[in-house]
Design a protein around this motif. Sequence first.
Motif, PDB file in Angstrom:
ATOM      1  N   GLN A  41       0.966  -0.977   0.026  1.00  0.00           N
ATOM      2  CA  GLN A  41      -0.106  -0.121   0.087  1.00  0.00           C
ATOM      3  C   GLN A  41       0.821   1.149  -0.204  1.00  0.00           C
ATOM      4  O   GLN A  41       1.976   1.178   0.703  1.00  0.00           O
ATOM      5  N   ASP A  42       0.541   2.098  -0.722  1.00  0.00           N
ATOM      6  CA  ASP A  42       1.305   3.402  -0.635  1.00  0.00           C
ATOM      7  C   ASP A  42       0.495   4.387  -0.108  1.00  0.00           C
ATOM      8  O   ASP A  42      -0.535   4.434   0.042  1.00  0.00           O
ATOM      9  N   HIS A  43       0.964   5.811   0.147  1.00  0.00           N
ATOM     10  CA  HIS A  43       0.548   6.930   0.685  1.00  0.00           C
ATOM     11  C   HIS A  43       0.693   8.037  -0.633  1.00  0.00           C
ATOM     12  O   HIS A  43       1.568   8.381  -0.751  1.00  0.00           O
TER      13      HIS A  43
ATOM     14  N   THR B  89       0.433  13.064  -4.870  1.00  0.00           N
ATOM     15  CA  THR B  89       2.076  12.744  -5.405  1.00  0.00           C
ATOM     16  C   THR B  89       2.077  11.461  -5.736  1.00  0.00           C
ATOM     17  O   THR B  89       1.347  10.808  -6.160  1.00  0.00           O
ATOM     18  N   GLY B  90       3.480  11.196  -6.516  1.00  0.00           N
ATOM     19  CA  GLY B  90       3.856  10.086  -6.819  1.00  0.00           C
ATOM     20  C   GLY B  90       3.817   8.837  -5.931  1.00  0.00           C
ATOM     21  O   GLY B  90       3.752   7.567  -6.306  1.00  0.00           O
ATOM     22  N   GLY B  91       3.698   9.217  -4.779  1.00  0.00           N
ATOM     23  CA  GLY B  91       3.715   8.363  -3.743  1.00  0.00           C
ATOM     24  C   GLY B  91       4.656   8.610  -2.547  1.00  0.00           C
ATOM     25  O   GLY B  91       5.949   8.995  -2.890  1.00  0.00           O
TER      26      GLY B  91
ATOM     27  N   LEU C 156       3.131  -6.839 -13.998  1.00  0.00           N
ATOM     28  CA  LEU C 156       1.784  -6.332 -13.993  1.00  0.00           C
ATOM     29  C   LEU C 156       1.302  -5.665 -12.670  1.00  0.00           C
ATOM     30  O   LEU C 156       1.274  -6.329 -11.602  1.00  0.00           O
ATOM     31  N   PHE C 157       1.063  -4.579 -12.622  1.00  0.00           N
ATOM     32  CA  PHE C 157       0.774  -3.834 -11.206  1.00  0.00           C
ATOM     33  C   PHE C 157      -0.645  -3.431 -11.447  1.00  0.00           C
ATOM     34  O   PHE C 157      -1.234  -2.811 -12.334  1.00  0.00           O
ATOM     35  N   ALA C 158      -1.453  -4.116 -10.735  1.00  0.00           N
ATOM     36  CA  ALA C 158      -2.851  -3.999 -10.588  1.00  0.00           C
ATOM     37  C   ALA C 158      -3.346  -2.932  -9.161  1.00  0.00           C
ATOM     38  O   ALA C 158      -3.020  -3.195  -8.137  1.00  0.00           O
TER      39      ALA C 158
ATOM     40  N   TYR D 187      -4.569  -0.592 -14.193  1.00  0.00           N
ATOM     41  CA  TYR D 187      -3.183  -1.460 -14.293  1.00  0.00           C
ATOM     42  C   TYR D 187      -2.003  -0.479 -14.755  1.00  0.00           C
ATOM     43  O   TYR D 187      -2.325   0.671 -15.281  1.00  0.00           O
ATOM     44  N   ASN D 188      -0.938  -0.715 -14.077  1.00  0.00           N
ATOM     45  CA  ASN D 188       0.287  -0.108 -14.547  1.00  0.00           C
ATOM     46  C   ASN D 188       1.397  -1.233 -15.121  1.00  0.00           C
ATOM     47  O   ASN D 188       1.141  -2.306 -14.584  1.00  0.00           O
ATOM     48  N   VAL D 189       2.010  -0.893 -16.077  1.00  0.00           N
ATOM     49  CA  VAL D 189       2.975  -1.779 -16.742  1.00  0.00           C
ATOM     50  C   VAL D 189       4.562  -2.120 -16.347  1.00  0.00           C
ATOM     51  O   VAL D 189       5.179  -2.460 -17.149  1.00  0.00           O
ATOM     52  N   ARG D 190       4.360  -1.720 -15.040  1.00  0.00           N
ATOM     53  CA  ARG D 190       5.819  -1.792 -14.497  1.00  0.00           C
ATOM     54  C   ARG D 190       5.610  -1.907 -13.051  1.00  0.00           C
ATOM     55  O   ARG D 190       4.750  -1.996 -12.508  1.00  0.00           O
ATOM     56  N   PHE D 191       6.596  -1.749 -12.263  1.00  0.00           N
ATOM     57  CA  PHE D 191       6.622  -1.815 -10.630  1.00  0.00           C
ATOM     58  C   PHE D 191       6.285  -0.507 -10.176  1.00  0.00           C
ATOM     59  O   PHE D 191       6.614   0.654 -10.932  1.00  0.00           O
ATOM     60  N   GLY D 192       5.646  -0.319  -9.179  1.00  0.00           N
ATOM     61  CA  GLY D 192       5.181   0.855  -8.394  1.00  0.00           C
ATOM     62  C   GLY D 192       6.576   1.545  -8.000  1.00  0.00           C
ATOM     63  O   GLY D 192       7.322   0.717  -7.563  1.00  0.00           O
ATOM     64  N   ASP D 193       6.288   2.759  -7.722  1.00  0.00           N
ATOM     65  CA  ASP D 193       7.740   3.676  -7.044  1.00  0.00           C
ATOM     66  C   ASP D 193       6.795   4.459  -5.874  1.00  0.00           C
ATOM     67  O   ASP D 193       6.045   5.348  -6.543  1.00  0.00           O
ATOM     68  N   PRO D 194       6.830   4.330  -4.826  1.00  0.00           N
ATOM     69  CA  PRO D 194       7.932   3.512  -4.064  1.00  0.00           C
ATOM     70  C   PRO D 194       7.799   1.909  -3.804  1.00  0.00           C
ATOM     71  O   PRO D 194       8.315   1.413  -2.939  1.00  0.00           O
ATOM     72  N   GLU D 195       6.553   1.469  -4.145  1.00  0.00           N
ATOM     73  CA  GLU D 195       6.061   0.042  -3.921  1.00  0.00           C
ATOM     74  C   GLU D 195       7.385  -0.979  -4.262  1.00  0.00           C
ATOM     75  O   GLU D 195       7.656  -1.766  -3.352  1.00  0.00           O
ATOM     76  N   CYS D 196       8.038  -0.731  -5.238  1.00  0.00           N
ATOM     77  CA  CYS D 196       9.430  -1.560  -5.868  1.00  0.00           C
ATOM     78  C   CYS D 196      10.133  -1.660  -4.608  1.00  0.00           C
ATOM     79  O   CYS D 196      10.854  -2.727  -4.404  1.00  0.00           O
TER      80      CYS D 196
HETATM   81  N1  GLY Z   1       3.255   4.460  -6.500  1.00  0.00           N
HETATM   82  C1  GLY Z   1       2.313   4.400  -7.463  1.00  0.00           C
HETATM   83  C2  GLY Z   1       2.940   4.211  -8.806  1.00  0.00           C
HETATM   84  O1  GLY Z   1       3.930   3.881  -8.847  1.00  0.00           O
HETATM   85  O2  GLY Z   1       2.107   4.541  -9.753  1.00  0.00           O
END
Ligand code: GLY
Length: 424
Positions: free
Chosen positions: A211-213, A225-227, A268-270, A284-293
């Motif tokens: 989970q991100d913020h 923000t981007g996270g 695959l990022f759902a 969907y995102n086609v990559r790792f999340g940032d900062p989830e990665c």
């Molecule tokens: N933290 C969400 C994203 O990378 O899209």
Amino acid sequence: MKILVVGSGGREHALCWAIRRSPLCSHLLAAPGNPGIGQLAELVPIAAEESDALVRFAQSQHVELVVIGPEAPLVAGLADRLAAVGIRAFGPSADAALLEGSKGFMKDMVAKCGIPSAAYGRFTEAEAAKDFIRAKGAPIVVKTDGLAAGKGVVVATSLDEALAAVDLMMAEKAFGAAGEEIVIEEFLEGEEASFFAIVDGQTALPLAAAQDHKRVGDGDQGPNTGGMGAYSPAPVVTEAVAQKIMDRCILPLVKGMAEQGRPYKGVLFAGVMIKDGEPKLLEYNVRFGDPECQVLMARLDSDIVELMLAACETQLAGHRIAWRPQPALVVVMAAKGYPGAYRKGSVIGGLGGAAAIEGVTIFHAGTKSGEDGRILANGGRVLGITAIGSDLAQAQSRAYRAVDRLDWPDGFCRRDIGWRALRG
Ligand code: GLY
Ligand code: AMP
């Protein structure tokens, strides 16, 4: 094996950190990377958008695997360009990356595959969009079709706000071509989570949830923000919920994409909304999340290179992915002013002392090297202070102890990362 990582953020630093642990990696390169990545990899001064130069470089250096971090080069077809010259790329083709490149395409695929998601309409005319909004009422969500660096989404709580968002995207063209088409969606309630799977075109294996913020301020206040931080695992994604996400949101999509001749390979990022234990797909995102990665890599025990190669070669079936038992949490340090205007170039001190705390790893996101080797801020999100702990509370306290050892008056962070998981 020679491996090239494309990108320069905290996500790519975490990927390099995980790749360097693999015995399969003999030489790691990063383009363009950042000073943190420079401690692990040879930096190559080519931007992630410079496809021609990246392909030429990878060919000339006999790179055997290219790991593409951000969405823009994937949507632009970097993986296809590399494949055309016989270089393995971890990341989807442009046809498959359209899942993130066009929200309209994504919503149509989701509907075709029977994936639970918000009701929606696609519009290229402002008046038709406004009629739809008036008919549905608020709250309602207005999105640009194309990539808008995470800013093309307005969750409108009133009709006026929704109608103004249509004008902003279509009349004022605030997001350029990305807003020529818009998607309007039903508002979904619930708790949001990021779910990651690794896919080889046919087989999908679950990675983990996080989970991100997204909001800039404590208590989830202020602009998106981007996270600003993340943690994994996500308590809301119980084993039962994870299974539902795989069965309802991941596997039907992977099958549908293959049937359409757009086999999906990569991460695959759902983004899912969970209410009463029932997940619905947001995007969907086609990559790792940032900062989830950053937290996923801190937890991953398996060899990431082995998994990436298996995904490239449609060999994922039968692989098992191992995780460390400890949870991980990342606190993002950003430059004061972010996500609005901020200053670049301030000196960041105390990095060594912060990184010395047990369980802590510092990933660089927006940094550059100054003269005499000092590290300077060079972006909005600047550092990802990442910690593992025997439980999430310990990971959180380690991360904030590291934050408190930094000497960077121009930076700030949220002080409540993890609150949702840690509330009694
Ligand atoms: N933290 C969400 C994203 O990378 O899209
Ligand atoms: P997206 O880029 O589509 O994930 O949207 C950005 C953020 O807007 C998501 O992470 C959610 O917090 C929120 N959001 C997007 N779509 C919806 C929706 N249909 N209902 C509620 N919130 C949404």
